[in-house]
Design a protein around this motif. Structure first.
Motif, PDB file in Angstrom:
ATOM      1  N   TYR A 107      28.906  43.311  58.630  1.00 46.42           N
ATOM      2  CA  TYR A 107      29.943  44.168  59.245  1.00 46.42           C
ATOM      3  C   TYR A 107      30.141  45.419  58.386  1.00 46.42           C
ATOM      4  N   PRO A 108      29.164  46.333  58.398  1.00 44.15           N
ATOM      5  CA  PRO A 108      29.250  47.498  57.494  1.00 44.15           C
ATOM      6  C   PRO A 108      30.502  48.346  57.709  1.00 44.15           C
ATOM      7  N   GLU A 109      31.139  48.228  58.888  1.00 43.65           N
ATOM      8  CA  GLU A 109      32.330  49.054  59.149  1.00 43.65           C
ATOM      9  C   GLU A 109      33.610  48.423  58.593  1.00 43.65           C
ATOM     10  N   HIS A 110      33.560  47.171  58.128  1.00 46.23           N
ATOM     11  CA  HIS A 110      34.762  46.516  57.601  1.00 46.23           C
ATOM     12  C   HIS A 110      35.030  46.945  56.157  1.00 46.23           C
ATOM     13  N   GLN A 111      36.300  46.888  55.781  1.00 46.74           N
ATOM     14  CA  GLN A 111      36.717  47.198  54.412  1.00 46.74           C
ATOM     15  C   GLN A 111      37.038  45.891  53.682  1.00 46.74           C
ATOM     16  N   ILE A 112      36.962  45.916  52.352  1.00 47.11           N
ATOM     17  CA  ILE A 112      37.220  44.689  51.588  1.00 47.11           C
ATOM     18  C   ILE A 112      38.136  44.984  50.400  1.00 47.11           C
ATOM     19  N   LEU A 113      39.201  44.186  50.310  1.00 44.59           N
ATOM     20  CA  LEU A 113      40.094  44.256  49.149  1.00 44.59           C
ATOM     21  C   LEU A 113      39.936  42.935  48.391  1.00 44.59           C
ATOM     22  N   GLY A 114      39.424  43.018  47.161  1.00 47.07           N
ATOM     23  CA  GLY A 114      39.205  41.796  46.380  1.00 47.07           C
ATOM     24  C   GLY A 114      39.859  41.897  45.017  1.00 47.07           C
ATOM     25  N   GLU A 115      40.293  40.752  44.473  1.00 47.58           N
ATOM     26  CA  GLU A 115      41.010  40.785  43.199  1.00 47.58           C
ATOM     27  C   GLU A 115      40.197  41.415  42.086  1.00 47.58           C
ATOM     28  N   GLU A 116      38.910  41.093  42.018  1.00 47.49           N
ATOM     29  CA  GLU A 116      38.132  41.547  40.862  1.00 47.49           C
ATOM     30  C   GLU A 116      37.633  42.980  40.996  1.00 47.49           C
ATOM     31  N   GLY A 117      37.987  43.647  42.086  1.00 45.86           N
ATOM     32  CA  GLY A 117      37.782  45.093  42.183  1.00 45.86           C
ATOM     33  C   GLY A 117      36.401  45.549  42.617  1.00 45.86           C
ATOM     34  N   GLU A 154      38.549  50.734  47.606  1.00 42.94           N
ATOM     35  CA  GLU A 154      39.906  51.155  47.241  1.00 42.94           C
ATOM     36  C   GLU A 154      40.656  51.317  48.551  1.00 42.94           C
ATOM     37  N   ILE A 155      41.661  50.475  48.770  1.00 39.57           N
ATOM     38  CA  ILE A 155      42.319  50.481  50.070  1.00 39.57           C
ATOM     39  C   ILE A 155      43.705  51.091  49.944  1.00 39.57           C
ATOM     40  N   GLU A 156      43.953  52.132  50.675  1.00 35.99           N
ATOM     41  CA  GLU A 156      45.280  52.755  50.628  1.00 35.99           C
ATOM     42  C   GLU A 156      46.108  52.471  51.869  1.00 35.99           C
ATOM     43  N   GLU A 157      45.423  52.130  52.964  1.00 36.33           N
ATOM     44  CA  GLU A 157      46.160  51.732  54.168  1.00 36.33           C
ATOM     45  C   GLU A 157      45.362  50.664  54.900  1.00 36.33           C
ATOM     46  N   LEU A 158      46.075  49.820  55.649  1.00 33.50           N
ATOM     47  CA  LEU A 158      45.414  48.698  56.324  1.00 33.50           C
ATOM     48  C   LEU A 158      44.960  49.110  57.718  1.00 33.50           C
ATOM     49  N   LYS A 159      44.046  50.065  57.765  1.00 34.89           N
ATOM     50  CA  LYS A 159      43.509  50.547  59.043  1.00 34.89           C
ATOM     51  C   LYS A 159      42.186  49.853  59.325  1.00 34.89           C
ATOM     52  N   GLY A 160      41.948  49.509  60.593  1.00 35.42           N
ATOM     53  CA  GLY A 160      40.692  48.872  60.958  1.00 35.42           C
ATOM     54  C   GLY A 160      40.665  47.434  60.477  1.00 35.42           C
ATOM     55  N   THR A 161      39.457  46.889  60.300  1.00 35.57           N
ATOM     56  CA  THR A 161      39.317  45.494  59.891  1.00 35.57           C
ATOM     57  C   THR A 161      39.173  45.426  58.378  1.00 35.57           C
ATOM     58  N   VAL A 162      40.080  44.694  57.744  1.00 35.54           N
ATOM     59  CA  VAL A 162      40.105  44.598  56.280  1.00 35.54           C
ATOM     60  C   VAL A 162      40.068  43.131  55.862  1.00 35.54           C
ATOM     61  N   TRP A 163      39.117  42.794  55.015  1.00 37.11           N
ATOM     62  CA  TRP A 163      39.046  41.457  54.422  1.00 37.11           C
ATOM     63  C   TRP A 163      39.819  41.485  53.105  1.00 37.11           C
ATOM     64  N   ILE A 164      40.656  40.476  52.881  1.00 37.34           N
ATOM     65  CA  ILE A 164      41.398  40.388  51.618  1.00 37.34           C
ATOM     66  C   ILE A 164      40.979  39.071  50.953  1.00 37.34           C
ATOM     67  N   ILE A 165      40.360  39.189  49.785  1.00 33.33           N
ATOM     68  CA  ILE A 165      39.671  38.035  49.198  1.00 33.33           C
ATOM     69  C   ILE A 165      40.106  37.749  47.764  1.00 33.33           C
ATOM     70  N   ASP A 166      40.455  36.492  47.528  1.00 34.22           N
ATOM     71  CA  ASP A 166      40.619  36.010  46.161  1.00 34.22           C
ATOM     72  C   ASP A 166      39.488  35.003  45.936  1.00 34.22           C
ATOM     73  N   PRO A 167      38.482  35.387  45.145  1.00 34.67           N
ATOM     74  CA  PRO A 167      37.296  34.533  45.026  1.00 34.67           C
ATOM     75  C   PRO A 167      37.603  33.178  44.396  1.00 34.67           C
ATOM     76  N   ILE A 168      38.495  33.174  43.408  1.00 39.50           N
ATOM     77  CA  ILE A 168      39.002  31.916  42.846  1.00 39.50           C
ATOM     78  C   ILE A 168      40.489  32.101  42.615  1.00 39.50           C
ATOM     79  N   ASP A 169      41.298  31.386  43.368  1.00 38.23           N
ATOM     80  CA  ASP A 169      42.737  31.422  43.126  1.00 38.23           C
ATOM     81  C   ASP A 169      43.096  30.177  42.323  1.00 38.23           C
ATOM     82  N   GLY A 170      43.636  30.418  41.127  1.00 38.76           N
ATOM     83  CA  GLY A 170      43.876  29.302  40.205  1.00 38.76           C
ATOM     84  C   GLY A 170      42.774  29.263  39.149  1.00 38.76           C
ATOM     85  N   THR A 171      42.438  30.437  38.636  1.00 39.37           N
ATOM     86  CA  THR A 171      41.354  30.507  37.644  1.00 39.37           C
ATOM     87  C   THR A 171      41.676  29.654  36.413  1.00 39.37           C
ATOM     88  N   MET A 172      42.947  29.592  36.035  1.00 39.84           N
ATOM     89  CA  MET A 172      43.286  28.780  34.852  1.00 39.84           C
ATOM     90  C   MET A 172      42.966  27.307  35.116  1.00 39.84           C
TER      91      MET A 172
END
Ligand code: IPD
Ligand code: CA
Ligand code: CA
Ligand code: CA
Length: 270
Positions: free
Chosen positions: A65-75, A79-97
């Motif tokens: 999906y080359p037109e989708h945007q991705i916001l991920g914890e590890e950067g 760089e997402i400034e507004e939630l326009k279009g299709t945006v994936w929000i990803i935490d690859p590991i939640d609970g790293t400790m």
């Protein structure tokens, strides 16, 4: 089936497939040596696996999906400034400790939003092979099992996820706000993964979850799943969460949300 729901069905199938594959990569990594670094503070950990898994998702999404945007914890995403279009929000590991210290009690969290509206939420407990998931409007599931709507409950019968540091002396909240709640509830729990704690509210393992500061990738998927079941996800002031900022987060069954807001959190000024 309309064209629009076909779109979400297709994205959902891929999101689930990639999440399971990412889980497999993590499980297979357990015998390898981990590279552990600290980020902002000694308790803020990141490993080579957090980065590898985020990059795994980004590659799959960009290819498909080359037109989708991705916001991920590890950067590694956009760089997402507004939630326009299709945006994936990803935490690859939640609970790293937990991942580092226990090799359990952590999850992959993946959410897909369109123009700021949550469409797909996935939380994957990698070690237990438990996938909590929802497509907005189609119910929420734990693996293949449909989850029932959340029923209202009372403080006196509630088990609440909250971190003990928020009940003691600290700079984010006056302990006189949360200590009385900790005393009034049936029990408190602290699991160390915001995504799993939200999944536990969804399944009724706990009745609410209160925490002082989360980032969008910690709660983006849980929000969709809990709301789909009739639960509430707000800040500690009872306001909607901002998906592009850090927020205090209060997740709860109905009824209980109102009782805790009215009797305890009304004193919280943020
Ligand atoms: C953390 C976990 C933890 C929460 C922290 C988060 P991470 O996420 O969700 O339970 O208390 O605020 O940062 O860093 O392990 O992905
Ligand atoms: Ca982190
Ligand atoms: Ca997280
Ligand atoms: Ca993380």
């Amino acid at each position: 089936v309309g064209e629009r729901s076909m779109k979400w069905y297709d994205i959902d199938v891929n999101a689930k497939k990639w999440t399971k594959e990412a889980g497999e990569i993590i499980r297979n990594s357990f015998q390898n040596e981990l590279l552990i670094h600290t980020k902002s503070a000694p308790d803020d950990l990141v490993t080579n696996m957090d980065k590898e898994i985020e990059q795994f998702f980004i590659k799959k999404i960009n290819e498909t999906y080359p037109e989708h945007q991705i916001l991920g914890e590890e950067g590694f995403g956009n760089e997402i400034e507004e939630l326009k279009g299709t945006v994936w929000i990803i935490d690859p590991i939640d609970g790293t400790m937990n991942f580092v210290h226990q090799q359990r009690n952590f999850a992959i969290s993946v959410a897909v939003y369109e123009d700021g509206v949550g469409k797909i939420g996935l939380i994957y407990d990698v070690v237990l092979d438990e996938l909590y998931h929802s497509i907005k409007g189609n119910g929420a599931f734990l693996n293949e099992e449909k989850l029932p709507k959340l029923k209202s409950t009372k403080v006196a019968e509630a088990v609440i996820g909250m971190n003990v540091t928020w009940v003691t002396e600290n700079k984010r909240i006056n302990p006189t706000i949360l200590a009385p709640l900790a005393k009034a509830v049936r029990g408190t729990r602290s699991y160390g993964s915001a995504a799993l704690e939200m999944a536990y509210v969804a399944t009724g393992r706990i009745d609410a979850y209160i925490t002082l500061r989360l980032s969008p990738w910690d709660f983006a998927a849980g929000l969709i799943i809990v709301e789909e079941l009739g639960g509430y996800v707000t800040t500690l002031k009872g306001e909607p969460l901002n998906l592009l900022a850090q927020n205090s987060v209060f997740v709860s069954k109905p009824g209980l949300h109102e009782e805790i807001m009215n009797d305890y959190l009304y004193k919280y000024k943020g």
